[in-house]
Design an enzyme around this catalytic site. Structure first.
Site, PDB file in Angstrom:
ATOM      1  NE  ARG A  48      -4.165  -2.028   1.813  1.00  0.00           N
ATOM      2  CZ  ARG A  48      -4.919  -2.674   2.689  1.00  0.00           C
ATOM      3  NH1 ARG A  48      -4.637  -2.597   3.993  1.00  0.00           N
ATOM      4  NH2 ARG A  48      -5.950  -3.382   2.279  1.00  0.00           N
ATOM      5  NE  ARG A  70      -3.033   2.815  -7.510  1.00  0.00           N
ATOM      6  CZ  ARG A  70      -4.107   2.372  -6.908  1.00  0.00           C
ATOM      7  NH1 ARG A  70      -4.780   1.387  -7.468  1.00  0.00           N
ATOM      8  NH2 ARG A  70      -4.515   2.844  -5.763  1.00  0.00           N
ATOM      9  CE  LYS A  86      -6.573  -6.697  -0.525  1.00  0.00           C
ATOM     10  NZ  LYS A  86      -7.527  -5.858  -1.311  1.00  0.00           N
ATOM     11  CG  ASN A 144      -9.754  -1.979   3.113  1.00  0.00           C
ATOM     12  OD1 ASN A 144     -10.333  -0.941   3.471  1.00  0.00           O
ATOM     13  ND2 ASN A 144      -8.968  -2.681   3.906  1.00  0.00           N
ATOM     14  CD  GLU A 184     -12.077   0.949  -3.231  1.00  0.00           C
ATOM     15  OE1 GLU A 184     -12.054  -0.264  -3.415  1.00  0.00           O
ATOM     16  OE2 GLU A 184     -12.968   1.700  -3.670  1.00  0.00           O
ATOM     17  CB  THR A 213      -6.167  -1.380  -9.041  1.00  0.00           C
ATOM     18  OG1 THR A 213      -5.497  -0.230  -9.584  1.00  0.00           O
ATOM     19  CG2 THR A 213      -5.228  -2.103  -8.083  1.00  0.00           C
ATOM     20  CD  GLU A 265      -6.745  -5.977  -5.609  1.00  0.00           C
ATOM     21  OE1 GLU A 265      -6.765  -4.742  -5.514  1.00  0.00           O
ATOM     22  OE2 GLU A 265      -7.058  -6.718  -4.665  1.00  0.00           O
TER      23      GLU A 265
HETATM   24  C1  LIG Z   1      -5.165  -2.125  -3.447  1.00  0.00           C
HETATM   25  C2  LIG Z   1      -6.022  -2.725  -2.595  1.00  0.00           C
HETATM   26  O1  LIG Z   1      -7.126  -3.398  -3.049  1.00  0.00           O
HETATM   27  C3  LIG Z   1      -8.304  -2.676  -3.444  1.00  0.00           C
HETATM   28  C4  LIG Z   1      -7.947  -1.600  -4.387  1.00  0.00           C
HETATM   29  C5  LIG Z   1      -7.598  -0.375  -3.923  1.00  0.00           C
HETATM   30  C6  LIG Z   1      -6.992   0.628  -4.863  1.00  0.00           C
HETATM   31  O2  LIG Z   1      -6.949   0.352  -6.078  1.00  0.00           O
HETATM   32  O3  LIG Z   1      -6.523   1.681  -4.359  1.00  0.00           O
HETATM   33  C7  LIG Z   1      -7.779  -0.030  -2.556  1.00  0.00           C
HETATM   34  C8  LIG Z   1      -8.395  -0.904  -1.697  1.00  0.00           C
HETATM   35  C9  LIG Z   1      -9.011  -2.146  -2.187  1.00  0.00           C
HETATM   36  O4  LIG Z   1     -10.376  -1.943  -2.452  1.00  0.00           O
HETATM   37  C10 LIG Z   1      -5.833  -2.669  -1.120  1.00  0.00           C
HETATM   38  O5  LIG Z   1      -6.537  -3.419  -0.423  1.00  0.00           O
HETATM   39  O6  LIG Z   1      -4.959  -1.877  -0.676  1.00  0.00           O
END
Ligand SMILES: C=C(O[C@@H]1C=C(C(=O)O)C=C[C@H]1O)C(=O)O
Length: 280
Positions: free
Chosen positions: A16, A151, A162, A190, A194, A259, A263
């Site tokens: 993150r 990114r 995860k 999450n 976000e 993103t 995933e």
């Molecule tokens: C990247 C993640 O997975 C998801 C994607 C996110 C994003 O693209 O910023 C943020 C939270 C999650 O919904 C995370 O959990 O940090």
């Protein structure tokens, strides 16, 4: 993030932090591109003749030339780098011995990134028209595309992290086996992360895009005085660097959803050729 250290590469909080750092890279790349006009002719195929029978646009030609050079210095052997174009040459450097971090997969969403960048991003950050700075604007386009691609494809590392969390691994395996993409999307989402991201991004875009002069108060920069800060607008209507709401909107409508698509699609390939641990 040291991708040569496996534990590092799957630590969710470190991942993150990488995404947070890439916010800066993306905002500044957009600001750099926004200084030039749209230059739509650089995105149209057949406008220029090239030194081979290449039929694409000026940007596609430039991008492919750049990616060939980068491929020769092994850029695309790194698990966090994905090319837009092909074919690409083999590296002249011996490839680094990356530990097996990601599961074998074919996920590459750069074609979607390119389409959305040209349709939704460039027209929203650049002034219309043609300023003849085709090489400069294309150079900035490549930097924006590469930053966005990095990114968005970091979603693979996030998904692997995860998936490897014992708390949810059984659930992910069941959902992958049943092809339930919606439930996988819900499980990996999450909302708190976000929401915090979008709030932070707006402040960053306001500050990075402003002209920091002695007489601009910190309150004004942070938008505390209620003005909808037009980034870099010197108050005399001169061109601003970039609007904070455009940056937030592109993350909300495009960067985060793509993103998460990465995933999900990465996880949909996660069980192929994988032997689960005995207790799973
Ligand atoms: C990247 C993640 O997975 C998801 C994607 C996110 C994003 O693209 O910023 C943020 C939270 C999650 O919904 C995370 O959990 O940090």
């Amino acid at each position: 993030m040291n991708l040569l250290q496996k534990d590092d590469a799957l630590d969710l909080s470190k991942l993150r932090d990488v995404l947070i750092r890439l916010e800066d890279t993306i905002i500044f790349a957009l600001i750099e591109r926004a200084q030039f006009a749209l230059n739509d002719c650089t995105y149209q195929p057949g406008v220029y003749k090239y030194d081979n029978d290449f039929k694409g646009s000026f940007l596609e030609y430039f991008l492919h030339e750049m990616e060939q050079v980068h491929a020769r210095v092994r850029r695309y052997t790194s698990p966090d780098e994905y090319p837009f174009t092909k074919p690409l040459p083999q590296p002249i450097l011996t490839t680094l011995d990356f530990p097996p971090i990601l599961h074998n997969n074919s996920v590459n969403v750069n074609d979607k990134i390119m389409k959305r960048y040209l349709a939704d991003i460039v027209p929203n950050i650049c002034s219309p028209g043609d300023d003849l700075n085709y090489g400069s604007s294309a150079t900035r386009d490549v930097e924006c595309l590469q930053a966005l691609s990095k990114r968005i494809h970091y979603g693979k590392f996030i998904a692997e992290s995860k998936f490897m969390d014992p708390k949810n691994q059984k659930t992910y395996i069941e959902l992958i086996k049943s092809g339930n993409r919606t439930a996988i999307m819900e499980l990996l989402t999450n909302k708190a992360v976000e929401d915090a991201l979008l709030k932070r991004l707006r402040r960053k875009a306001m500050i990075y895009g402003s002209d920091i002069t002695d007489n601009v108060s910190e309150d004004h920069l942070a938008g505390h005085n209620g003005t909808s800060l037009c980034i870099g607008d010197k108050g005399n209507g001169t061109a601003r660097k970039i609007r904070a709401d455009v940056v937030v909107d592109l993350y909300e409508r495009f960067v985060i959803p793509l993103t998460k698509d990465v995933e999900v699609e990465y996880l949909m390939q996660r069980l192929e050729g994988w032997q689960p641990p005995k207790d799973v």
